[in-house]
Scaffold this motif. Structure first.
Motif, PDB file in Angstrom:
ATOM      1  N   THR A  55      50.414  34.471  40.762  1.00 14.63           N
ATOM      2  CA  THR A  55      49.195  33.844  41.251  1.00 14.63           C
ATOM      3  C   THR A  55      48.103  34.871  41.526  1.00 14.63           C
ATOM      4  O   THR A  55      46.913  34.571  41.383  1.00 14.63           O
ATOM      5  N   ASP A  56      48.465  36.089  41.926  1.00 11.03           N
ATOM      6  CA  ASP A  56      47.473  37.142  42.107  1.00 11.03           C
ATOM      7  C   ASP A  56      46.808  37.473  40.776  1.00 11.03           C
ATOM      8  O   ASP A  56      45.595  37.696  40.712  1.00 11.03           O
ATOM      9  N   ALA A  57      47.588  37.523  39.708  1.00 10.41           N
ATOM     10  CA  ALA A  57      47.049  37.797  38.377  1.00 10.41           C
ATOM     11  C   ALA A  57      46.107  36.679  37.948  1.00 10.41           C
ATOM     12  O   ALA A  57      45.039  36.928  37.384  1.00 10.41           O
ATOM     13  N   TYR A  58      46.487  35.436  38.238  1.00  8.88           N
ATOM     14  CA  TYR A  58      45.632  34.307  37.875  1.00  8.88           C
ATOM     15  C   TYR A  58      44.289  34.415  38.577  1.00  8.88           C
ATOM     16  O   TYR A  58      43.225  34.250  37.953  1.00  8.88           O
ATOM     17  N   ALA A  59      44.292  34.679  39.867  1.00  9.18           N
ATOM     18  CA  ALA A  59      43.049  34.771  40.622  1.00  9.18           C
ATOM     19  C   ALA A  59      42.162  35.883  40.089  1.00  9.18           C
ATOM     20  O   ALA A  59      40.940  35.728  39.974  1.00  9.18           O
ATOM     21  N   ASP A  60      42.765  37.016  39.726  1.00 14.69           N
ATOM     22  CA  ASP A  60      41.984  38.132  39.209  1.00 14.69           C
ATOM     23  C   ASP A  60      41.388  37.807  37.845  1.00 14.69           C
ATOM     24  O   ASP A  60      40.209  38.077  37.593  1.00 14.69           O
ATOM     25  N   VAL A  61      42.188  37.213  36.954  1.00 11.51           N
ATOM     26  CA  VAL A  61      41.681  36.892  35.615  1.00 11.51           C
ATOM     27  C   VAL A  61      40.575  35.842  35.699  1.00 11.51           C
ATOM     28  O   VAL A  61      39.560  35.941  35.005  1.00 11.51           O
TER      29      VAL A  61
END
Length: 348
Positions: free
Chosen positions: A199-205
């Motif tokens: 989910t951290d990767a999703y928010a960043d992308v």
């Protein structure tokens, strides 16, 4: 903060400006219809402007996307750089970076993004993805698609077995398609579910995408306004150029200020990401300006052309179509404003 481009960023921006102005001409864009321009894509990749996205940082990419927006060049540049180059470089495993980034850089791998998170997409127990994404920009050009599933986890799916595509026409000619997944083979981006990073990767992308496409909108608006200025300086009414009329000047001045607001908020969000600072609220701010101010500017650009602005074959009409598409992509102004308010209220 300092938004002054580095020497490498400035050189890349100037090179992109030359390539786009030389190849994204009105005649070539008209010939491309709703598709993209493969020769222009080859030229960008050969010049190293796709491979350089990671090295130039998000601010550098925003500068390059401004140049694309000025000409409304029909290539999957923003999508491949955001959902491919930057996403894999930031969140992929070493093996994924080694396997995919060279192909993205030379143009043989084109990545589209099924964003924001798709509630209808869910992984199965067998590791495949199933569901339908109604619209994926640049899907017709893609070899891979980065999918955000209902749980906001990121999956990289090659187009082929288990995937179906159907052409979809958008407001802007973005080679879009409808994506259908039926136990489609897909790999998690990065270490994968269960590692606490998904989910951290999703928010960043997503924040990266909103910032990048805000930069694209700044270029679209700048191009629309430049065309309007040129038209009103040469078009005469009652023996005087239209540009001498106070009403025209006020409309153009407001459009200029709106364009600058989009640009500076995109720059700030990009600079903060490159500096390793929190930038989620700044990305949402840039997205809000890109939506609310963007639609005002492209309406002004078309309006200041008078009757010519109503001609769907006129170059300024493409800016209008792109501006209205970008105004709702990744969330309309009211949607991102609500998300921004909730984020501020939560103290995140």
């Amino acid at each position: 903060m300092d938004f002054t481009p580095t020497e490498d960023q400035a050189e890349a921006r100037d090179l992109a400006a030359r390539i786009f102005s030389d190849l994204a001409t009105h005649e070539r864009l008209r010939a491309a219809g709703t598709g993209s321009d493969p020769e222009l894509w080859k030229a960008l990749c050969a010049a190293g402007l796709v491979a350089a996205a990671e090295e130039l940082g998000l601010l550098g990419l925003v500068l390059l996307l401004e140049e694309q927006g000025r000409t409304t060049a029909q290539v999957p540049y923003a999508a491949t750089c955001v959902y491919g180059q930057l996403a894999i470089a930031a969140h992929g495993t070493d093996e994924q970076r080694a396997r995919l980034l060279p192909g993205i850089g030379d143009g043989s791998v084109v990545v589209a993004g099924a964003f924001p998170a798709q509630q209808g997409i869910r992984p199965s127990a067998r590791g495949g993805l199933s569901g339908t994404v109604p619209v994926v920009p640049w899907l017709r050009d893609a070899t891979h698609v980065l999918v955000a599933d209902a749980g906001r986890r990121l999956w990289l799916a090659p187009l082929g077995e288990g995937t179906g595509t159907e052409e979809v026409e958008l407001t802007a000619p973005w080679s879009a398609g409808r994506l259908t997944l039926d136990e489609a083979p897909a790999e998690p981006l990065g270490p994968g579910p269960g590692t606490g990073t998904g989910t951290d990767a999703y928010a960043d992308v997503l924040a990266t995408a909103r910032t990048a496409f805000a930069g694209l909108q700044a270029g679209v608006c700048a191009g629309s306004l430049a065309r309007a200025v040129a038209h009103t300086n040469t078009r005469e009414q009652f023996g005087r150029p239209l540009a001498t009329r106070q009403g025209v000047q006020l409309r153009a001045a407001d459009a200029h200020m709106d364009t600058e607001a989009i640009r500076v908020t995109a720059y700030e969000a990009a600079w903060r990401r490159d500096a390793g600072l929190p930038y989620a609220t700044h990305a949402l701010t840039a997205a809000w300006w890109a939506s609310e101010a963007g639609q005002r500017v492209v309406h002004t650009g078309q309006h200041l052309h008078g009757g010519a602005g109503a001609d769907v074959g006129h170059p300024v009409h493409r800016h209008f179509l792109w501006g209205r598409q970008l105004d709702v992509y990744l969330g309309s102004g009211s949607e991102v404003l609500q998300e921004l308010g909730e984020l501020i209220a939560s103290g995140s």
